[in-house]
Design a protein around this motif. Structure first.
Motif, PDB file in Angstrom:
ATOM      1  N   GLY A  36       0.799  -1.217   0.000  1.00  0.00           N
ATOM      2  CA  GLY A  36       0.000   0.000   0.000  1.00  0.00           C
ATOM      3  C   GLY A  36       0.832   1.267   0.000  1.00  0.00           C
ATOM      4  O   GLY A  36       0.509   2.226   0.718  1.00  0.00           O
ATOM      5  N   SER A  37       1.887   1.299  -0.810  1.00  0.00           N
ATOM      6  CA  SER A  37       2.803   2.440  -0.832  1.00  0.00           C
ATOM      7  C   SER A  37       2.183   3.677  -1.456  1.00  0.00           C
ATOM      8  O   SER A  37       1.111   3.628  -2.080  1.00  0.00           O
ATOM      9  CB  SER A  37       4.084   2.069  -1.597  1.00  0.00           C
ATOM     10  OG  SER A  37       4.804   1.045  -0.945  1.00  0.00           O
ATOM     11  N   ASP A  38       2.909   4.798  -1.326  1.00  0.00           N
ATOM     12  CA  ASP A  38       2.447   6.069  -1.886  1.00  0.00           C
ATOM     13  C   ASP A  38       2.622   6.101  -3.403  1.00  0.00           C
ATOM     14  O   ASP A  38       3.205   5.189  -4.009  1.00  0.00           O
ATOM     15  CB  ASP A  38       3.179   7.250  -1.229  1.00  0.00           C
ATOM     16  CG  ASP A  38       4.698   7.133  -1.338  1.00  0.00           C
ATOM     17  OD1 ASP A  38       5.189   6.428  -2.246  1.00  0.00           O
ATOM     18  OD2 ASP A  38       5.402   7.743  -0.505  1.00  0.00           O
ATOM     19  N   ALA A  39       2.127   7.167  -4.013  1.00  0.00           N
ATOM     20  CA  ALA A  39       2.129   7.284  -5.469  1.00  0.00           C
ATOM     21  C   ALA A  39       3.537   7.286  -6.045  1.00  0.00           C
ATOM     22  O   ALA A  39       3.790   6.704  -7.111  1.00  0.00           O
ATOM     23  CB  ALA A  39       1.377   8.553  -5.889  1.00  0.00           C
ATOM     24  N   ALA A  40       4.472   7.942  -5.360  1.00  0.00           N
ATOM     25  CA  ALA A  40       5.846   8.011  -5.856  1.00  0.00           C
ATOM     26  C   ALA A  40       6.468   6.616  -5.932  1.00  0.00           C
ATOM     27  O   ALA A  40       7.155   6.278  -6.907  1.00  0.00           O
ATOM     28  CB  ALA A  40       6.676   8.921  -4.956  1.00  0.00           C
ATOM     29  N   THR A  41       6.219   5.792  -4.913  1.00  0.00           N
ATOM     30  CA  THR A  41       6.763   4.436  -4.909  1.00  0.00           C
ATOM     31  C   THR A  41       6.098   3.582  -5.976  1.00  0.00           C
ATOM     32  O   THR A  41       6.767   2.812  -6.682  1.00  0.00           O
ATOM     33  CB  THR A  41       6.572   3.790  -3.523  1.00  0.00           C
ATOM     34  OG1 THR A  41       7.199   4.613  -2.535  1.00  0.00           O
ATOM     35  CG2 THR A  41       7.183   2.403  -3.482  1.00  0.00           C
ATOM     36  N   LYS A  42       4.784   3.729  -6.129  1.00  0.00           N
ATOM     37  CA  LYS A  42       4.076   2.943  -7.138  1.00  0.00           C
ATOM     38  C   LYS A  42       4.589   3.279  -8.545  1.00  0.00           C
ATOM     39  O   LYS A  42       4.687   2.396  -9.405  1.00  0.00           O
ATOM     40  CB  LYS A  42       2.570   3.201  -7.056  1.00  0.00           C
ATOM     41  CG  LYS A  42       1.929   2.624  -5.796  1.00  0.00           C
ATOM     42  CD  LYS A  42       0.424   2.774  -5.815  1.00  0.00           C
ATOM     43  CE  LYS A  42      -0.202   2.284  -4.513  1.00  0.00           C
ATOM     44  NZ  LYS A  42       0.105   0.869  -4.246  1.00  0.00           N
ATOM     45  N   GLN A  43       4.924   4.520  -8.783  1.00  0.00           N
ATOM     46  CA  GLN A  43       5.450   4.907 -10.093  1.00  0.00           C
ATOM     47  C   GLN A  43       6.794   4.234 -10.361  1.00  0.00           C
ATOM     48  O   GLN A  43       7.033   3.701 -11.454  1.00  0.00           O
ATOM     49  CB  GLN A  43       5.603   6.422 -10.187  1.00  0.00           C
ATOM     50  CG  GLN A  43       6.142   6.893 -11.536  1.00  0.00           C
ATOM     51  CD  GLN A  43       6.250   8.415 -11.628  1.00  0.00           C
ATOM     52  OE1 GLN A  43       5.715   9.138 -10.805  1.00  0.00           O
ATOM     53  NE2 GLN A  43       6.963   8.890 -12.641  1.00  0.00           N
ATOM     54  N   VAL A  44       7.673   4.250  -9.357  1.00  0.00           N
ATOM     55  CA  VAL A  44       8.975   3.601  -9.517  1.00  0.00           C
ATOM     56  C   VAL A  44       8.806   2.099  -9.742  1.00  0.00           C
ATOM     57  O   VAL A  44       9.470   1.511 -10.605  1.00  0.00           O
ATOM     58  CB  VAL A  44       9.866   3.865  -8.284  1.00  0.00           C
ATOM     59  CG1 VAL A  44      11.172   3.081  -8.400  1.00  0.00           C
ATOM     60  CG2 VAL A  44      10.156   5.353  -8.133  1.00  0.00           C
ATOM     61  N   LEU A  45       7.910   1.475  -8.999  1.00  0.00           N
ATOM     62  CA  LEU A  45       7.682   0.035  -9.155  1.00  0.00           C
ATOM     63  C   LEU A  45       7.132  -0.302 -10.528  1.00  0.00           C
ATOM     64  O   LEU A  45       7.526  -1.297 -11.146  1.00  0.00           O
ATOM     65  CB  LEU A  45       6.728  -0.460  -8.064  1.00  0.00           C
ATOM     66  CG  LEU A  45       7.241  -0.391  -6.626  1.00  0.00           C
ATOM     67  CD1 LEU A  45       6.173  -0.893  -5.653  1.00  0.00           C
ATOM     68  CD2 LEU A  45       8.524  -1.195  -6.456  1.00  0.00           C
ATOM     69  N   ALA A  46       6.219   0.528 -11.021  1.00  0.00           N
ATOM     70  CA  ALA A  46       5.659   0.303 -12.361  1.00  0.00           C
ATOM     71  C   ALA A  46       6.753   0.394 -13.419  1.00  0.00           C
ATOM     72  O   ALA A  46       6.782  -0.396 -14.384  1.00  0.00           O
ATOM     73  CB  ALA A  46       4.555   1.315 -12.638  1.00  0.00           C
ATOM     74  N   GLU A  47       7.657   1.349 -13.256  1.00  0.00           N
ATOM     75  CA  GLU A  47       8.761   1.498 -14.210  1.00  0.00           C
ATOM     76  C   GLU A  47       9.701   0.295 -14.160  1.00  0.00           C
ATOM     77  O   GLU A  47      10.141  -0.201 -15.210  1.00  0.00           O
ATOM     78  CB  GLU A  47       9.533   2.788 -13.908  1.00  0.00           C
ATOM     79  CG  GLU A  47       8.733   4.057 -14.185  1.00  0.00           C
ATOM     80  CD  GLU A  47       9.431   5.309 -13.694  1.00  0.00           C
ATOM     81  OE1 GLU A  47      10.510   5.178 -13.063  1.00  0.00           O
ATOM     82  OE2 GLU A  47       8.905   6.419 -13.933  1.00  0.00           O
TER      83      GLU A  47
END
Length: 248
Positions: A36-47
């Motif tokens: 359940g991380s924040d948006a910044a972490t989710k963006q890095v993970l998606a990349e």
């Protein structure tokens, strides 16, 4: 052995990419459990997932705790056919250069739990040091053994079938109580435990998800459960202790 890496993560967007980049050369799948991380972490993970075929991200819809993330990731890995998973933190605390030693030891003892025995430098907060010593004391009682050198370091290779069996039988700690809880229960069920000395640092400016009051309270409750769970296992633990003594 069919190996993979497992990384639980909660809001470590600034360190996870570097950690993953260091793991990719090993050639194993990297399963990241996003708690359940924040948006910044989710963006890095998606990349990371889009750039590297080895990387798979499992997303928990809300922050549920390290233990929930780890159990979810290990069950997923087992269902995918992996036999062993090396757990490593996302925040850069662990020494990547020791990973080959962990895999070698796991190949030598595939039924065992291979765990790091942390060697800390002066960066370790005194409060965390005291808390660890308290847990070490209770684990010695709960296992009636001195074999467990450290039960709190989240840098270890799990034999997944044994872990999944334990998860199906018991409610394992959902947050920072997870690492100790599952190690003690694996020990109770005769899973061998071997340790490898490894350096651990607390990076300057690093972000810890350990909540002093909440997690210490959960750890205290865990030790209470484990103590009473140990009582009816005393004959088995004493027999095991004598067997290990004679074999040694």
């Amino acid at each position: 052995m069919h190996n993979c890496f497992v990384i639980p993560i909660y809001n470590h967007h600034d360190t996870i990419a570097h950690t993953v980049q260091q793991l990719l050369p090993f050639g194993y799948s990297v399963i990241i459990a996003d708690d359940g991380s924040d948006a910044a972490t989710k963006q890095v993970l998606a990349e990371l997932a889009s750039q590297h075929q080895q990387v798979e991200v499992i997303t928990l819809q809300q922050n549920s705790g390290k233990g929930v993330a780890m159990c979810t990731a290990m069950q997923h890995a087992y269902q995918r056919g992996f036999s062993h998973a090396l757990q490593i933190d996302a925040d850069g605390q662990h020494d990547i250069t020791d990973i080959p030693l962990f895999w070698q030891k796991s190949a030598q003892y595939p039924q065992a739990l291979i765990s790091g025995a942390p060697v800390y430098d002066s960066s370790m907060p005194i409060g965390r040091k005291i808390g660890r010593e308290i847990t070490h004391f209770w684990v010695r009682i709960e296992t009636l053994s001195l074999q467990i050198k450290d039960s709190m370091l989240g840098f270890r290779v799990y034999p997944l079938q044994s872990c999944v069996d334990i998860m199906q039988r018991y409610a394992i700690g959902q947050r920072m109580d997870f690492d100790t809880d599952i190690m003690v229960r694996l020990f109770w069920h005769d899973v061998p435990v071997y340790f490898i000395a490894t350096k651990v640092i607390y990076p300057p400016g690093g972000r810890s998800n350990f909540k002093m009051l909440r997690d210490n309270w959960l750890i205290s409750k865990m030790h209470t459960r484990l103590f009473f769970g140990m009582l009816w296992r005393v004959p088995h633990l004493l027999t095991r202790r004598q067997r290990v003594k004679h074999e040694g």
